[in-house]
Design a protein around this motif. Structure first.
Motif, mmCIF file in Angstrom:
data_model
loop_
_atom_site.group_PDB
_atom_site.id
_atom_site.type_symbol
_atom_site.label_atom_id
_atom_site.label_comp_id
_atom_site.label_asym_id
_atom_site.label_seq_id
_atom_site.Cartn_x
_atom_site.Cartn_y
_atom_site.Cartn_z
ATOM 1 N N GLU A 122 0.860 -1.185 0.000
ATOM 2 C CA GLU A 122 0.000 0.000 0.000
ATOM 3 C C GLU A 122 0.893 1.230 0.000
ATOM 4 N N ILE A 123 0.600 2.149 -0.901
ATOM 5 C CA ILE A 123 1.320 3.428 -0.937
ATOM 6 C C ILE A 123 0.277 4.503 -0.724
ATOM 7 N N ASN A 124 0.389 5.174 0.398
ATOM 8 C CA ASN A 124 -0.648 6.071 0.885
ATOM 9 C C ASN A 124 -1.942 5.265 0.929
ATOM 10 N N TYR A 125 -2.918 5.529 0.124
ATOM 11 C CA TYR A 125 -4.152 4.744 0.178
ATOM 12 C C TYR A 125 -4.363 3.922 -1.095
ATOM 13 N N ASP A 126 -3.322 3.740 -1.874
ATOM 14 C CA ASP A 126 -3.411 2.949 -3.100
ATOM 15 C C ASP A 126 -2.812 1.561 -2.871
ATOM 16 N N PHE A 127 -3.590 0.529 -3.187
ATOM 17 C CA PHE A 127 -3.143 -0.852 -3.019
ATOM 18 C C PHE A 127 -2.547 -1.392 -4.313
ATOM 19 N N THR A 132 5.957 -7.837 -7.392
ATOM 20 C CA THR A 132 7.279 -8.453 -7.542
ATOM 21 C C THR A 132 8.338 -7.399 -7.227
ATOM 22 N N PRO A 133 9.586 -7.823 -6.997
ATOM 23 C CA PRO A 133 10.646 -6.825 -6.785
ATOM 24 C C PRO A 133 10.778 -5.846 -7.958
ATOM 25 N N GLN A 134 10.590 -6.323 -9.171
ATOM 26 C CA GLN A 134 10.689 -5.448 -10.341
ATOM 27 C C GLN A 134 9.553 -4.422 -10.350
ATOM 28 N N GLN A 135 8.355 -4.860 -10.005
ATOM 29 C CA GLN A 135 7.231 -3.925 -9.925
ATOM 30 C C GLN A 135 7.442 -2.907 -8.809
ATOM 31 N N LEU A 136 7.975 -3.371 -7.685
ATOM 32 C CA LEU A 136 8.256 -2.466 -6.578
ATOM 33 C C LEU A 136 9.298 -1.433 -6.987
ATOM 34 N N ASP A 137 10.321 -1.860 -7.721
ATOM 35 C CA ASP A 137 11.327 -0.910 -8.218
ATOM 36 C C ASP A 137 10.669 0.185 -9.043
ATOM 37 N N LYS A 138 9.761 -0.207 -9.937
ATOM 38 C CA LYS A 138 9.078 0.783 -10.780
ATOM 39 C C LYS A 138 8.225 1.720 -9.939
ATOM 40 N N LEU A 139 7.502 1.179 -8.972
ATOM 41 C CA LEU A 139 6.679 2.017 -8.101
ATOM 42 C C LEU A 139 7.545 3.037 -7.368
ATOM 43 N N ASP A 141 10.608 4.078 -8.163
ATOM 44 C CA ASP A 141 11.183 5.023 -9.130
ATOM 45 C C ASP A 141 10.164 6.096 -9.522
ATOM 46 N N ASP A 142 8.914 5.683 -9.711
ATOM 47 C CA ASP A 142 7.858 6.643 -10.053
ATOM 48 C C ASP A 142 7.617 7.622 -8.904
ATOM 49 N N LEU A 143 7.686 7.136 -7.659
ATOM 50 C CA LEU A 143 7.514 8.025 -6.509
ATOM 51 C C LEU A 143 8.638 9.047 -6.434
ATOM 52 N N ARG A 144 9.835 8.596 -6.701
ATOM 53 C CA ARG A 144 10.993 9.516 -6.677
ATOM 54 C C ARG A 144 10.858 10.613 -7.730
ATOM 55 N N LYS A 145 10.236 10.297 -8.872
ATOM 56 C CA LYS A 145 10.060 11.279 -9.948
ATOM 57 C C LYS A 145 8.879 12.203 -9.700
ATOM 58 N N ALA A 146 7.919 11.768 -8.888
ATOM 59 C CA ALA A 146 6.689 12.538 -8.666
ATOM 60 C C ALA A 146 6.980 13.830 -7.913
ATOM 61 N N GLN A 147 6.092 14.782 -8.116
ATOM 62 C CA GLN A 147 6.210 16.066 -7.410
ATOM 63 C C GLN A 147 5.871 15.838 -5.995
#
Length: 147
Positions: A122-127, A132-139, A141-147
């Motif tokens: 869960e990231i904030n309120y999104d499930f 997988t580790p690869q999906q987590l990496d993408k999540l 990485d996307d958070l790091r790029k987000a405002q």
């Protein structure tokens, strides 16, 4: 929020009020405890006890994006412990840690009620399910790029 509760039942608003306030301020401070107690008509000690009881309430600031990884038995059986270790390594923080920029916090949690879709994140309120580790990496990485 208090109008949603019958007269004499405003103490029922303590938890929702704390969650709402935490989302706005980032953590539960002594001043916030006093204010919620006053508004709900209870003693500050009673609110403080609620904060101590519920693991979703935090006395320290969270990151802008709070990543929670379930490691209960159903998730553990399909790799959640390895996923959590992977997240710790990628983020460079541990349980209830916050990245130096304050952007991401990490928490190992008990059952999210998503056992059929394990491992769950869960990231904030999104499930996110079947992570997988690869999906987590993408999540992440996307958070790091987000405002």
């Amino acid at each position: 929020m208090l109008k949603a509760y019958p007269a004499g039942r405003t103490r029922s608003a303590v938890v929702p009020m704390l969650i709402y306030a935490q989302d706005e301020t980032g953590d539960i401070t002594p001043e916030l405890i006093t204010e919620v107690a006053k508004r709900c008509g209870v003693e500050p000690l009673q609110v403080d006890e609620v904060v101590g009881y519920y693991s979703m309430l935090h006395r320290e600031p969270l990151g802008k994006y709070h990543v929670q990884i379930c490691t209960s038995i159903s998730c553990m059986l399909v790799g959640a412990e390895e996923l959590y270790d992977h997240a710790k390594e990628k983020l460079g923080i541990g349980h209830k840690g916050v990245t130096p920029d304050g952007k991401i916090s990490l928490e190992e949690v008990e059952c999210m009620g998503a056992c059929s879709w394990a491992p769950a994140v869960e990231i904030n309120y999104d499930f996110h399910h079947f992570v997988t580790p690869q999906q987590l990496d993408k999540l992440i990485d996307d958070l790091r790029k987000a405002q």
